[in-house]
Design an enzyme around this catalytic site. Structure first.
Site, PDB file in Angstrom:
ATOM      1  N   ASN A 165      -3.902 -12.844 -18.151  1.00  0.00           N
ATOM      2  CA  ASN A 165      -2.672 -13.617 -18.365  1.00  0.00           C
ATOM      3  C   ASN A 165      -3.010 -15.104 -18.460  1.00  0.00           C
ATOM      4  OD1 ASN A 165      -0.490 -11.716 -18.332  1.00  0.00           O
ATOM      5  ND2 ASN A 165      -0.921 -11.365 -16.170  1.00  0.00           N
ATOM      6  N   LYS A 190       7.097 -15.463  -7.985  1.00  0.00           N
ATOM      7  CA  LYS A 190       6.823 -14.186  -7.313  1.00  0.00           C
ATOM      8  C   LYS A 190       7.979 -13.786  -6.400  1.00  0.00           C
ATOM      9  CE  LYS A 190       2.522 -12.809  -8.376  1.00  0.00           C
ATOM     10  NZ  LYS A 190       2.068 -11.458  -8.704  1.00  0.00           N
ATOM     11  N   GLU A 238      -1.778 -15.827  -2.999  1.00  0.00           N
ATOM     12  CA  GLU A 238      -1.580 -15.764  -4.444  1.00  0.00           C
ATOM     13  C   GLU A 238      -2.387 -16.839  -5.159  1.00  0.00           C
ATOM     14  OE1 GLU A 238      -0.182 -13.858  -7.678  1.00  0.00           O
ATOM     15  OE2 GLU A 238       0.400 -13.330  -5.634  1.00  0.00           O
ATOM     16  N   ASP A 239      -3.192 -16.424  -6.135  1.00  0.00           N
ATOM     17  CA  ASP A 239      -3.911 -17.322  -7.045  1.00  0.00           C
ATOM     18  C   ASP A 239      -4.855 -18.286  -6.322  1.00  0.00           C
ATOM     19  OD1 ASP A 239      -2.759 -16.003  -9.096  1.00  0.00           O
ATOM     20  OD2 ASP A 239      -1.605 -17.667  -9.889  1.00  0.00           O
ATOM     21  N   ASP A 276      -2.195 -10.310  -3.553  1.00  0.00           N
ATOM     22  CA  ASP A 276      -1.675  -9.587  -4.705  1.00  0.00           C
ATOM     23  C   ASP A 276      -2.657  -9.587  -5.864  1.00  0.00           C
ATOM     24  OD1 ASP A 276       0.454  -8.151  -6.058  1.00  0.00           O
ATOM     25  OD2 ASP A 276       0.689  -9.945  -7.277  1.00  0.00           O
ATOM     26  N   ASP A 277      -3.429 -10.662  -6.034  1.00  0.00           N
ATOM     27  CA  ASP A 277      -4.406 -10.704  -7.121  1.00  0.00           C
ATOM     28  C   ASP A 277      -5.465  -9.622  -6.954  1.00  0.00           C
ATOM     29  OD1 ASP A 277      -3.297 -13.115  -8.314  1.00  0.00           O
ATOM     30  OD2 ASP A 277      -4.111 -14.149  -6.575  1.00  0.00           O
ATOM     31  N   TYR A 323       8.503 -15.472 -15.152  1.00  0.00           N
ATOM     32  CA  TYR A 323       7.138 -15.254 -14.678  1.00  0.00           C
ATOM     33  C   TYR A 323       6.202 -15.238 -15.876  1.00  0.00           C
ATOM     34  CZ  TYR A 323       3.601 -14.440 -11.286  1.00  0.00           C
ATOM     35  OH  TYR A 323       2.494 -14.613 -10.508  1.00  0.00           O
ATOM     36  N   ARG A 344      -6.478 -21.252  -8.841  1.00  0.00           N
ATOM     37  CA  ARG A 344      -6.755 -20.313  -9.945  1.00  0.00           C
ATOM     38  C   ARG A 344      -5.431 -19.728 -10.424  1.00  0.00           C
ATOM     39  NH1 ARG A 344      -6.681 -15.622 -11.762  1.00  0.00           N
ATOM     40  NH2 ARG A 344      -5.598 -14.879  -9.897  1.00  0.00           N
TER      41      ARG A 344
END
Length: 574
Positions: free
Chosen positions: A429, A181, A252-253, A275-276, A110, A163
């Site tokens: 990150n 993930k 996610e993202d 989750d973000d 990850y 993203r």
């Protein structure tokens, strides 16, 4: 093969599994393949005689051989490819290896290395995993969901690749994120891999370098926007609800203009979270609560500057406000202690560009808040981040803008002038996007800073002591949240469940017992942390009325029953 997650060891510790496959069909199925560890009986009964070397290896021998091969790789990207190749061949061995070397390998599978892998996805592609749902195939989404080999999916992680970490639009390359993930769901919380499904929604890309790349594997088209995008997402969610009505759907993202919108649109229709937004918010809050305990100043008395105003800061801000309200503040008073800084400077009510961003409007400081501020010599235009820090005098500084080096020496020293224990979290990150390096932060604050980072850093030797830098990593939150949801049978995911997760994780902070220790548990303790978080989430789900009540002992038993341990089953012919 659809009931892997229901398998438990018998009295002798052996798991028996009847399979309808034979020979190479078994060897080509990662959840069944044992490589050289198949027994003589299995080789005879399952058509494997002659297909494997004669020596019957133990799992320990396989781990030794596999780790030896891993250590021969010379770059992190080669190590990533080696591990994903192992996952595609033998999932039990893959997870056993990760368990044994979690601190070493977690950054490989990850953050930060998954970012580099996602950037090169079309050039390092080996074999398919998960589902690729492209916009032109919108009419076939339900059929695609039914094409997967395992029918009892409990957790889906989905991205549209716009993203990815702090790297931007990577198109179909974003698939590395849901794959990674879900590997963490299994590694850290024991969610059986056969019950997980990574999905990429390919709605095109605006990354011209990808569109020009002759090896790009995605749909070569500019990103679909507006009503067409919304309709496509609706088709996807409706199909998921028909095929997997009890699934957890994790977003996610997604880009900030879509992330909060999709969460708000669907959170009351199925069991879903982002989750973000929520996971990042919870894991950051956990670290802040621990840091406040070390500093001896409660959260509601802290002044906070957030550098960045995207999805992650949205979640962090909301979680901090919820915790401050628990400590006695009103929501308005709590929001007043948070100062957002985006690409155009301080977020305040005098700006005319916030009307289409409700999150920023809610956290905007008064229009006249800067009237008495002191400016740097020869400064003009919007206040700089350093000027904002000098005037706000924050006790907490969080970086989530993916602007490397943004926390300069002058800025940090200015902050440290006014705070005994400055709390500084550069959490962007991957590592290349971090706002500061921990060693610099300690030097600039004379060792007083309480630090957590988004990507892993080695311990820092300062003032004759070794300081461990805690990683503000969502891995401490989302696997446990998922485990708690499944164990409790929750029908919806509430914000309170994430606050409960944050408080539970915070109690495990080593810094609460040693002020020089990490603000977060060691990654070797992540399964224990996930269980602790899961129980807190499950209890909160019951309290909130989104899960049926049961005794605490029964709930703990459900959590434990769901935590799969990677071990080989004894395969029997069907």
């Amino acid at each position: 093969m659809s009931t892997f997650h229901d398998l438990h060891p018998g009295p002798d510790g052996t798991i028996n599994l009847r399979v309808p496959l034979r020979g190479h069909q078994i060897l080509d199925t990662p959840m069944l393949n044992k490589g050289s560890a198949f027994s003589e009986e299995e080789r005879r009964d399952l058509g494997l005689l002659g297909l494997l070397p004669p020596h019957i290896a133990t799992l320990e021998e396989q781990l030794t051989r596999t780790y030896e091969n891993y250590c021969q790789k010379t770059t992190d990207l080669e190590r990533y490819l080696f591990l994903t190749g192992l996952q595609d061949r033998n999932e039990v061995l893959f997870y056993c290896l990760l368990h044994e070397h979690i601190t070493e390998m977690l950054p490989i599978i990850y953050t930060p290395i998954v970012g580099a892998a996602s950037q090169h996805y079309s050039h390092i592609y080996r074999r398919p995993r998960g589902l690729y749902i492209a916009y032109p195939d919108a009419a076939n989404i339900e059929q695609m969901l039914r094409n997967i080999p395992y029918s009892e999916i409990r957790v889906i992680v989905v991205t549209d690749g716009e993203r990815i970490l702090g790297l931007g639009d990577l198109g179909i390359g974003g698939m590395g994120i849901p794959i990674g993930k879900l590997a963490l769901y299994t590694l850290c919380a024991g969610i059986h891999p056969a019950t997980t499904l990574p999905i990429t929604l390919d709605v095109g890309t605006n990354n011209q370098s990808l569109l020009d790349d002759p090896l790009y594997l995605g749909w070569r088209h500019p990103r679909v926007r507006g009503a067409e995008y919304a309709a496509f997402i609706e088709q996807f969610v409706a199909a998921v609800m028909r095929v997997f009505p009890d699934v957890i759907l994790q977003w996610e993202d997604f880009a900030k203009q879509n992330a909060a919108t999709l969460l708000d649109r669907y959170r009351d229709r199925l069991c879903t979270f982002n989750d973000d937004i929520q996971g990042t918010g919870a894991v950051t809050l956990a670290g802040l609560l621990a840091a406040c305990d070390v500093a001896g100043v409660p959260l509601h008395q802290q002044r906070i500057v957030m550098y960045g105003a995207g999805s992650s800061v949205h979640g962090i801000s909301d979680q901090i406000v919820a915790a401050m309200v628990d400590e006695g503040l009103t929501p308005d008073a709590a929001r007043a202690q948070i100062w957002l800084v985006d690409s155009r400077g301080l977020v305040h009510a005098g700006r005319t560009d916030l009307s289409d961003e409700p999150f920023k409007v809610a956290y905007a400081q008064p229009a006249n808040c800067t009237d008495e501020w002191v400016r740097a010599e020869d400064a003009s235009g919007p206040f700089s981040l350093t000027e904002i820090v000098a005037n706000v005098r924050p006790s907490i500084l969080i970086g989530a803008a993916a602007q490397p080096g943004a926390f300069t020496e002058a800025l940090v020293r200015e902050m440290a002038r006014h705070v005994q224990r400055p709390i500084i979290f550069p959490i962007s990150n991957p590592t290349s996007k971090s706002e500061a390096i921990p060693a610099d932060l300690l030097t600039w604050t004379d060792g007083r800073a309480l630090i957590a980072t988004g990507s892993p850093y080695t311990p820092v030797f300062y003032d004759n002591r070794l300081i461990t830098i805690g990683q503000c990593n969502n891995v401490f939150i989302f696997p446990g949240v998922g485990l708690g949801i499944l164990a409790s049978g929750a029908q919806r995911v509430t914000d309170g469940m994430f606050v409960a997760a944050a408080r539970a994780l915070s109690t495990l902070s080593p810094a609460r017992h040693d002020p020089h220790a990490s603000l977060y548990p060691a990654q070797t303790e992540v399964r224990h942390a996930s269980r602790h978080v899961a129980l807190a989430v499950a209890h909160e789900a019951q309290r909130a009325g989104v899960a049926a009540a049961c005794a605490a002992e029964e709930l703990a038993q459900r959590v434990d029953a769901l935590m799969w341990e990677p071990r080989y089953a004894r395969l029997l012919p069907a």
